[in-house]
Write an enzyme that holds these catalytic residues in place. Sequence first.
Site, PDB file in Angstrom:
ATOM      1  N   HIS A  68      -0.592  86.949 -10.442  1.00 45.56           N
ATOM      2  CA  HIS A  68       0.659  86.721 -11.132  1.00 45.56           C
ATOM      3  C   HIS A  68       0.677  87.203 -12.431  1.00 45.56           C
ATOM      4  CE1 HIS A  68      -2.312  83.599 -11.985  1.00 45.56           C
ATOM      5  NE2 HIS A  68      -1.740  83.549 -12.944  1.00 45.56           N
ATOM      6  N   HIS A  87       0.030  87.067  -0.482  1.00 46.78           N
ATOM      7  CA  HIS A  87      -1.439  86.669  -1.326  1.00 46.78           C
ATOM      8  C   HIS A  87      -2.542  87.655  -1.654  1.00 46.78           C
ATOM      9  CE1 HIS A  87      -4.461  83.656  -2.557  1.00 46.78           C
ATOM     10  NE2 HIS A  87      -5.290  84.507  -2.185  1.00 46.78           N
TER      11      HIS A  87
HETATM   12  P1  5GP Z   1      -3.675  81.661 -14.829  1.00 49.08           P
HETATM   13  O1  5GP Z   1      -4.154  80.432 -15.918  1.00 49.08           O
HETATM   14  O2  5GP Z   1      -4.293  81.695 -13.491  1.00 49.08           O
HETATM   15  O3  5GP Z   1      -3.394  82.973 -15.642  1.00 49.08           O
HETATM   16  O4  5GP Z   1      -2.110  81.220 -14.602  1.00 49.08           O
HETATM   17  C1  5GP Z   1      -1.811  79.872 -13.805  1.00 49.08           C
HETATM   18  C2  5GP Z   1      -0.684  79.397 -14.565  1.00 49.08           C
HETATM   19  O5  5GP Z   1      -0.016  78.730 -13.531  1.00 49.08           O
HETATM   20  C3  5GP Z   1      -0.665  78.720 -15.917  1.00 49.08           C
HETATM   21  O6  5GP Z   1      -0.055  78.997 -16.704  1.00 49.08           O
HETATM   22  C4  5GP Z   1      -0.163  76.913 -15.139  1.00 49.08           C
HETATM   23  O7  5GP Z   1       0.347  76.457 -16.145  1.00 49.08           O
HETATM   24  C5  5GP Z   1       0.561  77.743 -14.055  1.00 49.08           C
HETATM   25  N1  5GP Z   1       0.685  76.448 -13.123  1.00 49.08           N
HETATM   26  C6  5GP Z   1      -0.240  75.805 -12.505  1.00 49.08           C
HETATM   27  N2  5GP Z   1       0.387  75.030 -11.612  1.00 49.08           N
HETATM   28  C7  5GP Z   1       1.577  75.087 -11.528  1.00 49.08           C
HETATM   29  C8  5GP Z   1       2.427  74.705 -10.543  1.00 49.08           C
HETATM   30  O8  5GP Z   1       2.443  73.738  -9.845  1.00 49.08           O
HETATM   31  N3  5GP Z   1       3.685  74.859 -11.077  1.00 49.08           N
HETATM   32  C9  5GP Z   1       4.044  75.849 -11.818  1.00 49.08           C
HETATM   33  N4  5GP Z   1       5.239  76.427 -11.922  1.00 49.08           N
HETATM   34  N5  5GP Z   1       2.943  76.476 -12.604  1.00 49.08           N
HETATM   35  C10 5GP Z   1       1.935  76.084 -12.379  1.00 49.08           C
HETATM   36 ZN    ZN Z   2      -1.406  82.880  -2.534  1.00 50.10          ZN
END
Ligand code: 5GP
Ligand code: ZN
Length: 117
Positions: A103, A51
Amino acid sequence: MTGEAENDCLFCKIVAGQIPATIVRETETTLAFRDINPQAPTHVLVIPKAHYKNAAELAAGAPQLAADVLAATQAVADDEKLDSYRTVFNTGAGAGQTVWHAHAHVLGGRGLEWPPG
Ligand code: 5GP
Ligand code: ZN
């Protein structure tokens, strides 16, 4: 604590197998799985198993692990047979970060506009 699993972190739970995900690639240090809300025909998230809250903390705290994540993005693109793709790290709420575990988004399979929104 940085580098260790966090209790309330969604992606730490995916690493631990407590929340299901469609995993497409795994190494000793990284995991790649399909985004639950894909924004392109290929939309895979590549994470360090440890993390770190964002890409900058990952790079500063564990440079080899940051390199492992980048190498995994290329491996995912190869597996998905993508000639062109985009790797995105959103950092901070204003940039769209919603999950506070570093990520890389790997997006491809369609034309991608530049500059992005
Ligand atoms: P961020 O918005 O932080 O750059 O990206 C987070 C990503 O995680 C988003 O694109 C969202 O769709 C994805 N995400 C959120 N919850 C989950 C989940 O439970 N499983 C998966 N596979 N993706 C998720
Ligand atoms: Zn984490």
